[in-house]
Design a protein around this motif. Structure first.
Motif, short mmCIF file in Angstrom:
data_model
loop_
_atom_site.label_atom_id
_atom_site.label_comp_id
_atom_site.label_asym_id
_atom_site.label_seq_id
_atom_site.Cartn_x
_atom_site.Cartn_y
_atom_site.Cartn_z
N ASP A 1 113.94 2.73 27.07
CA ASP A 1 112.54 3.17 27.09
C ASP A 1 111.66 2.15 26.37
O ASP A 1 111.05 2.46 25.34
CB ASP A 1 112.41 4.57 26.49
CG ASP A 1 113.06 4.69 25.11
OD1 ASP A 1 113.78 3.75 24.69
OD2 ASP A 1 112.84 5.71 24.45
N LEU A 2 111.58 0.95 26.93
CA LEU A 2 110.84 -0.14 26.31
C LEU A 2 109.46 -0.36 26.90
O LEU A 2 108.70 -1.17 26.39
CB LEU A 2 111.62 -1.46 26.47
CG LEU A 2 112.80 -1.69 25.53
CD1 LEU A 2 113.46 -3.01 25.89
CD2 LEU A 2 112.35 -1.70 24.08
N ASP A 3 109.15 0.32 27.98
CA ASP A 3 107.92 0.03 28.74
C ASP A 3 107.10 1.29 28.94
O ASP A 3 107.09 1.87 30.03
CB ASP A 3 108.30 -0.60 30.08
CG ASP A 3 107.14 -1.30 30.75
OD1 ASP A 3 105.99 -1.15 30.28
OD2 ASP A 3 107.37 -1.99 31.77
N PRO A 4 106.41 1.77 27.90
CA PRO A 4 105.67 3.03 28.01
C PRO A 4 104.73 3.13 29.21
O PRO A 4 104.63 4.21 29.81
CB PRO A 4 104.90 3.08 26.68
CG PRO A 4 105.74 2.30 25.73
CD PRO A 4 106.32 1.19 26.54
N PRO A 5 104.03 2.05 29.62
CA PRO A 5 103.14 2.20 30.78
C PRO A 5 103.87 2.60 32.07
O PRO A 5 103.26 3.19 32.96
CB PRO A 5 102.51 0.80 30.92
CG PRO A 5 102.57 0.23 29.55
CD PRO A 5 103.86 0.73 28.98
N ARG A 6 105.16 2.29 32.17
CA ARG A 6 105.91 2.61 33.39
C ARG A 6 106.72 3.90 33.26
O ARG A 6 107.27 4.38 34.25
CB ARG A 6 106.86 1.47 33.74
CG ARG A 6 106.17 0.18 34.14
CD ARG A 6 107.17 -0.89 34.56
NE ARG A 6 107.97 -0.46 35.69
CZ ARG A 6 109.30 -0.32 35.68
NH1 ARG A 6 109.99 -0.55 34.56
NH2 ARG A 6 109.95 0.06 36.75
N GLU A 7 106.80 4.45 32.07
CA GLU A 7 107.64 5.62 31.86
C GLU A 7 106.95 6.90 32.32
O GLU A 7 105.73 7.02 32.23
CB GLU A 7 108.02 5.73 30.38
CG GLU A 7 108.97 4.62 29.93
CD GLU A 7 109.11 4.55 28.43
OE1 GLU A 7 108.77 5.55 27.76
OE2 GLU A 7 109.53 3.49 27.92
N VAL A 8 107.75 7.82 32.81
CA VAL A 8 107.26 9.13 33.24
C VAL A 8 107.57 10.13 32.13
O VAL A 8 108.72 10.25 31.70
CB VAL A 8 107.94 9.56 34.55
CG1 VAL A 8 107.52 10.97 34.93
CG2 VAL A 8 107.61 8.57 35.67
N PRO A 9 106.56 10.84 31.62
CA PRO A 9 106.82 11.80 30.54
C PRO A 9 107.93 12.79 30.91
O PRO A 9 107.94 13.37 31.99
CB PRO A 9 105.47 12.52 30.38
CG PRO A 9 104.46 11.51 30.84
CD PRO A 9 105.13 10.79 31.99
#
Length: 303
Positions: free
Chosen positions: A48-56
């Protein structure tokens, strides 16, 4: 293929960008089977290094799906978002040794060279520079993949000086994965063939940091009917944790294995049968498989 050893340590490392899809299940099952055949341990790490691409909520749903399929980590699950201090320590070492450098080049600066960085050409300094790994001219990296066979890449020409910390301050995958594999004692990396061309960069980093180099095995990548990687394909329907057996059977066939009896009533029972009958020599050596062709995969053997 991995040899029997109590020291074997494998892992599955999903990114929380959506639900667990069939391609992810294939990678998870393939890495789990390799670890179990070797009598080793199998870990799960959340990348989980890329918060802009992560889905909550995606990470929690992925982990729940893995549990429903009977695939549970043998040790505490690690989240990369909590490991920044380790990455910073590695980056500081690379900067001190001269293997890494601060770079003010933007994507626009590198556009004429196809995005490949060989020398800094930025017209101005930036308040948010990236940090790159220095790849000497003529650097060619070769390694022997346990599934795909010999692989060579001219890292200097094809990749160039690659990013370790992005201009937005986020850690690059290449650095984080190398640091975490070493920290967790990973001996064997089994993953999708989409990451085959990342491996030379990771080996260069391992050498620069004085870290052990794991054995690598890249499973066929599953493509949707549109020819795209499942995580980016319109065909990337999530697997159903409420009905895990059909997807497990399908993933087993996609790994080139002989069909199993369909009398297993639980994922645990089915995984037990898989563990007994798994034959790594049958793994497809092709780097990609299409969803449409999966019904023929059980007849595909390695040369």
């Amino acid at each position: 293929m991995p040899q029997n050893s109590s020291t074997y340590r494998g892992r599955f490392a999903p990114s929380p960008t959506g639900p667990l899809h069939f391609g992810s299940l294939l990678a998870a099952l393939g890495s789990w089977l390799m670890a179990r055949q070797a009598g080793g341990v199998w870990l799960v790490r959340v990348e989980d290094l890329d918060p802009p691409r992560e889905v909550p909520g995606a990470a929690e749903r992925q982990l729940a799906a893995l549990r429903a399929f009977g695939l549970e980590s043998d040790e505490t699950i690690v989240h990369q978002s909590e490991r920044g201090a380790l990455y910073q320590a590695a980056l500081d070492r690379l900067l001190a040794s001269g293997d890494a450098f601060v770079c003010h080049c933007s994507r626009n600066d590198l556009a004429d060279d196809g995005g490949i960085h060989r020398t800094c050409i930025a017209a101005r300094t930036r308040p948010d520079p990236a940090i790159r790994f220095r790849v000497p001219d003529g650097t060619v990296l070769e390694f022997d993949d346990a599934i795909q066979g010999p692989f060579a890449q001219n890292v200097a020409a094809d990749v160039g000086d690659f990013v370790l910390r992005r201009a937005d301050g986020l850690w690059a995958y290449q650095l984080a994965v190398v640091v975490d594999d070493a920290a967790q004692g990973i001996t064997d990396v089994v993953r999708g063939a989409d990451l085959l061309d990342s491996t030379p960069r990771q080996i260069l980093l391992q050498r620069a940091l004085g870290l052990p180099i794991p054995r690598y095995a890249h499973l066929p990548l599953v493509l949707g009917e549109d020819g795209r990687k499942l995580s980016k394909s319109t065909a990337a329907l999530p697997v159903d944790p409420a009905d895990p057996l059909p997807a497990l059977h399908a993933a087993w066939r996609a790994l080139g294995q002989e069909p199993l009896p369909s009398d297993a009533a639980t994922p645990a029972a089915l995984l037990g049968s898989m563990r007994e009958r798994y034959d790594p020599s049958r793994l497809p050596r092709t780097p990609a498989l299409s969803l449409a062709a999966l019904h023929n995969v059980r007849d595909t053997k390695r040369d």
